[in-house]
Enzyme design. Sequence first.
Site, PDB file in Angstrom:
ATOM      1  N   ILE A  58       6.569   1.429   0.218  1.00 49.88           N
ATOM      2  CA  ILE A  58       7.674   2.316   0.600  1.00 49.88           C
ATOM      3  C   ILE A  58       8.915   1.830  -0.132  1.00 49.88           C
ATOM      4  O   ILE A  58       9.234   0.627  -0.086  1.00 49.88           O
ATOM      5  CB  ILE A  58       7.865   2.319   2.132  1.00 49.88           C
ATOM      6  CG1 ILE A  58       6.632   2.978   2.774  1.00 49.88           C
ATOM      7  CG2 ILE A  58       9.150   3.059   2.514  1.00 49.88           C
ATOM      8  CD1 ILE A  58       6.640   3.000   4.275  1.00 49.88           C
ATOM      9  N   ASN A 114       5.773  11.773  -6.834  1.00 55.34           N
ATOM     10  CA  ASN A 114       4.642  11.092  -6.193  1.00 55.34           C
ATOM     11  C   ASN A 114       3.528  12.082  -5.931  1.00 55.34           C
ATOM     12  O   ASN A 114       3.786  13.297  -5.825  1.00 55.34           O
ATOM     13  CB  ASN A 114       5.123  10.496  -4.855  1.00 55.34           C
ATOM     14  CG  ASN A 114       4.018   9.756  -4.119  1.00 55.34           C
ATOM     15  OD1 ASN A 114       3.250   9.006  -4.724  1.00 55.34           O
ATOM     16  ND2 ASN A 114       3.888  10.018  -2.821  1.00 55.34           N
ATOM     17  N   HIS A 170       0.438  12.780  -3.096  1.00 54.02           N
ATOM     18  CA  HIS A 170      -0.018  12.399  -1.752  1.00 54.02           C
ATOM     19  C   HIS A 170      -1.322  13.123  -1.456  1.00 54.02           C
ATOM     20  O   HIS A 170      -1.414  14.334  -1.676  1.00 54.02           O
ATOM     21  CB  HIS A 170       1.033  12.775  -0.708  1.00 54.02           C
ATOM     22  CG  HIS A 170       0.646  12.384   0.676  1.00 54.02           C
ATOM     23  ND1 HIS A 170       0.685  11.089   1.119  1.00 54.02           N
ATOM     24  CD2 HIS A 170       0.184  13.131   1.717  1.00 54.02           C
ATOM     25  CE1 HIS A 170       0.255  11.044   2.375  1.00 54.02           C
ATOM     26  NE2 HIS A 170      -0.055  12.269   2.750  1.00 54.02           N
ATOM     27  N   GLU A 225      -6.503  16.093  -7.442  1.00 54.55           N
ATOM     28  CA  GLU A 225      -5.303  15.354  -7.864  1.00 54.55           C
ATOM     29  C   GLU A 225      -5.237  15.269  -9.391  1.00 54.55           C
ATOM     30  O   GLU A 225      -4.180  15.463  -9.989  1.00 54.55           O
ATOM     31  CB  GLU A 225      -5.318  13.949  -7.267  1.00 54.55           C
ATOM     32  CG  GLU A 225      -5.191  13.903  -5.756  1.00 54.55           C
ATOM     33  CD  GLU A 225      -5.184  12.482  -5.228  1.00 54.55           C
ATOM     34  OE1 GLU A 225      -5.864  12.225  -4.220  1.00 54.55           O
ATOM     35  OE2 GLU A 225      -4.504  11.631  -5.830  1.00 54.55           O
TER      36      GLU A 225
HETATM   37  C1  GRF Z   1      -4.701   8.695  -4.613  1.00 47.44           C
HETATM   38  O1  GRF Z   1      -5.560   9.370  -3.739  1.00 47.44           O
HETATM   39  C2  GRF Z   1      -3.270   9.043  -4.308  1.00 47.44           C
HETATM   40  O2  GRF Z   1      -3.077  10.350  -3.805  1.00 47.44           O
HETATM   41  C3  GRF Z   1      -2.957   8.051  -3.234  1.00 47.44           C
HETATM   42  O3  GRF Z   1      -3.601   6.855  -3.616  1.00 47.44           O
HETATM   43  C4  GRF Z   1      -4.742   7.194  -4.406  1.00 47.44           C
HETATM   44  C5  GRF Z   1      -4.585   6.425  -5.691  1.00 47.44           C
HETATM   45  O4  GRF Z   1      -5.607   6.640  -6.560  1.00 47.44           O
HETATM   46  N1  GRF Z   1      -1.542   7.847  -3.050  1.00 47.44           N
HETATM   47  P1  GRF Z   1      -5.521   6.104  -8.078  1.00 47.44           P
HETATM   48  O5  GRF Z   1      -5.017   4.671  -8.026  1.00 47.44           O
HETATM   49  O6  GRF Z   1      -4.565   6.988  -8.845  1.00 47.44           O
HETATM   50  O7  GRF Z   1      -6.910   6.187  -8.566  1.00 47.44           O
END
Ligand code: GRF
Length: 211
Positions: free
Chosen positions: A94, A109, A111, A176
Amino acid sequence: MGMPSIVTLISGRGSNFEAIYKTAQKEQWPVTFAGVIANNSAAKGLDFARSQGIPAFAIEHKEHPNRESFDAALIQQIDALGADLVVLAGFMRILTPGFIRHFEGRLINIHPALLPAFPGLHTHERALEAGVKEHGATVHFVNEGVDEGPIICQASVPVLEGDDADTLAARVLTAEHQIYPRAVKWFLDGRLRIEGNQVKLQPPESQFFKL
Ligand code: GRF
């Protein structure tokens, strides 16, 4: 004026950074990946960055007496590298209000949930617990609220019969890797405008992906 530059903060595997970097290579974005910084030297993502010749190192948060001291070291390092955009990619710290204000409007970021649902940790377990039929990921600008900043884009995935936290996490992670590069490219192209808690994309196109 040189190419825009990105500094990425990670804590672990770094697969989101890899997805952004590989998309940039494939699509030949005019961008400089100025550095990858982890808050611990065990972060696997540092290895990939080094393999691509990107400056990559750790600033150990454990070696700092408090958040302010750690964030001050981070700010100094990021400013030394020069960042038009700071990308949090699985960065599990954080950040202090001072850090956020310093990079306001150029700090984003990802999430692993459809915010404002499930801010914080263990989003997949909580989604299964809640029995939602749709889950996903959100890319947002960072403000002083945890996982509360203006949303740039979201992707949804179905929650399937028999899912556990791992199978759901894997499906969300695939989403993602599709939306984070898009959001970064929109930023680099100067197409994002923050209006209050909204993010407008010019020229407009969908900021929601159903996968
Ligand atoms: C991802 O799922 C992201 O959304 C979360 O932590 C994970 C990190 O994955 N905050 P990586 O390190 O990018 O593989």
